[in-house]
Write a protein that holds these residues in place. Sequence first.
Motif, PDB file in Angstrom:
ATOM      1  N   LYS A 131      84.374  66.883  78.483  1.00 54.68           N
ATOM      2  CA  LYS A 131      84.252  67.591  79.759  1.00 54.68           C
ATOM      3  C   LYS A 131      85.559  67.545  80.567  1.00 54.68           C
ATOM      4  O   LYS A 131      85.887  68.479  81.277  1.00 54.68           O
ATOM      5  N   SER A 132      86.331  66.467  80.433  1.00 53.02           N
ATOM      6  CA  SER A 132      87.574  66.350  81.199  1.00 53.02           C
ATOM      7  C   SER A 132      88.709  67.175  80.596  1.00 53.02           C
ATOM      8  O   SER A 132      89.722  67.402  81.250  1.00 53.02           O
ATOM      9  N   TYR A 137      86.811  71.707  75.732  1.00 53.96           N
ATOM     10  CA  TYR A 137      85.445  72.012  76.178  1.00 53.96           C
ATOM     11  C   TYR A 137      85.162  73.506  76.017  1.00 53.96           C
ATOM     12  O   TYR A 137      84.138  73.898  75.445  1.00 53.96           O
ATOM     13  N   SER A 138      86.088  74.325  76.482  1.00 55.40           N
ATOM     14  CA  SER A 138      85.903  75.778  76.405  1.00 55.40           C
ATOM     15  C   SER A 138      85.865  76.264  74.968  1.00 55.40           C
ATOM     16  O   SER A 138      85.042  77.114  74.602  1.00 55.40           O
ATOM     17  N   ALA A 139      86.745  75.726  74.117  1.00 56.48           N
ATOM     18  CA  ALA A 139      86.786  76.147  72.713  1.00 56.48           C
ATOM     19  C   ALA A 139      85.475  75.813  72.015  1.00 56.48           C
ATOM     20  O   ALA A 139      84.898  76.656  71.314  1.00 56.48           O
ATOM     21  N   ALA A 141      82.540  75.316  73.371  1.00 57.85           N
ATOM     22  CA  ALA A 141      81.466  76.140  73.933  1.00 57.85           C
ATOM     23  C   ALA A 141      81.501  77.556  73.369  1.00 57.85           C
ATOM     24  O   ALA A 141      80.462  78.098  72.964  1.00 57.85           O
ATOM     25  N   VAL A 142      82.681  78.156  73.304  1.00 56.41           N
ATOM     26  CA  VAL A 142      82.779  79.525  72.781  1.00 56.41           C
ATOM     27  C   VAL A 142      82.378  79.563  71.309  1.00 56.41           C
ATOM     28  O   VAL A 142      81.608  80.433  70.883  1.00 56.41           O
ATOM     29  N   LEU A 143      82.883  78.627  70.506  1.00 55.82           N
ATOM     30  CA  LEU A 143      82.522  78.596  69.087  1.00 55.82           C
ATOM     31  C   LEU A 143      81.018  78.402  68.908  1.00 55.82           C
ATOM     32  O   LEU A 143      80.382  79.086  68.091  1.00 55.82           O
ATOM     33  N   ALA A 144      80.453  77.481  69.664  1.00 60.68           N
ATOM     34  CA  ALA A 144      79.037  77.153  69.501  1.00 60.68           C
ATOM     35  C   ALA A 144      78.117  78.276  69.942  1.00 60.68           C
ATOM     36  O   ALA A 144      77.094  78.529  69.305  1.00 60.68           O
ATOM     37  N   TYR A 145      78.480  78.957  71.005  1.00 57.91           N
ATOM     38  CA  TYR A 145      77.542  79.918  71.593  1.00 57.91           C
ATOM     39  C   TYR A 145      77.815  81.376  71.235  1.00 57.91           C
ATOM     40  O   TYR A 145      77.026  82.241  71.579  1.00 57.91           O
ATOM     41  N   THR A 146      78.922  81.651  70.522  1.00 58.22           N
ATOM     42  CA  THR A 146      79.199  83.044  70.139  1.00 58.22           C
ATOM     43  C   THR A 146      79.149  83.280  68.640  1.00 58.22           C
ATOM     44  O   THR A 146      78.980  84.403  68.204  1.00 58.22           O
ATOM     45  N   GLY A 147      79.360  82.234  67.831  1.00 62.67           N
ATOM     46  CA  GLY A 147      79.415  82.425  66.386  1.00 62.67           C
ATOM     47  C   GLY A 147      80.789  82.831  65.891  1.00 62.67           C
ATOM     48  O   GLY A 147      80.956  83.168  64.724  1.00 62.67           O
ATOM     49  N   LEU A 156      91.760  85.528  69.857  1.00 62.06           N
ATOM     50  CA  LEU A 156      90.989  86.307  70.818  1.00 62.06           C
ATOM     51  C   LEU A 156      91.872  86.731  71.984  1.00 62.06           C
ATOM     52  O   LEU A 156      92.679  85.963  72.492  1.00 62.06           O
ATOM     53  N   ARG A 157      91.731  87.972  72.411  1.00 56.99           N
ATOM     54  CA  ARG A 157      92.490  88.530  73.542  1.00 56.99           C
ATOM     55  C   ARG A 157      91.504  88.899  74.647  1.00 56.99           C
ATOM     56  O   ARG A 157      90.351  89.214  74.382  1.00 56.99           O
TER      57      ARG A 157
END
Length: 188
Positions: A131-132, A137-139, A141-147, A156-157
């Motif tokens: 989280k810190s 954290y963002s990477a 989250a994006v990998l997990a929730y977008t596939g 990604l752009r």
Amino acid sequence: VKMADLVKQYTERCQNRGLAPKTLAKYKADLAKLLEFCAESGITRADKFDEAAFDRFGGWLRERSHKQGVAFAPKTVYTAMTIAKQMMKWAWKQKLVPGYQLATAQVASAKPRPQACFTTEQIETLLAACKSDLVTYSAIAVLAYTGLRVGELIQLRWDNVMLDIGDHGVIHVRHGGSSDLPKDREAR
């Protein structure tokens, strides 16, 4: 044509077609298995690799184990046999062998195995642990929730993200992996 020469020519053809490096490495590894089988079976010429030899190759693969001492997975056997069959068809089209002896040969498809996947709890644990670190954290989250795949995320752009489409927006994947293309070479 000698089997070793055919494998060399076919590998060069695959390189010239611009196959992804990982794909090319897989082809080379599977064709090396074919050459090992042929050497053990006394098959030196490609025209001697008939349907019976092809079936024996499948059995040979199923009995073999790789360097970790574990048997080859059914998918590995399927892929190696499919590549061998493709090469022999190419050899026939190039008039390197007198006929396509594997025209009626069957390759039993491998049943898919369940793929390991993070559970929701594991993803939440990963996210809590980093989280810190906003980038990590963002990477995750994006990998997990977008596939998305890692190579796709790296390339990604902002113009790929369209928040005004659908309930939650759309990510148009145009880049990623080898040769700056998605795995299947198509945008999605």
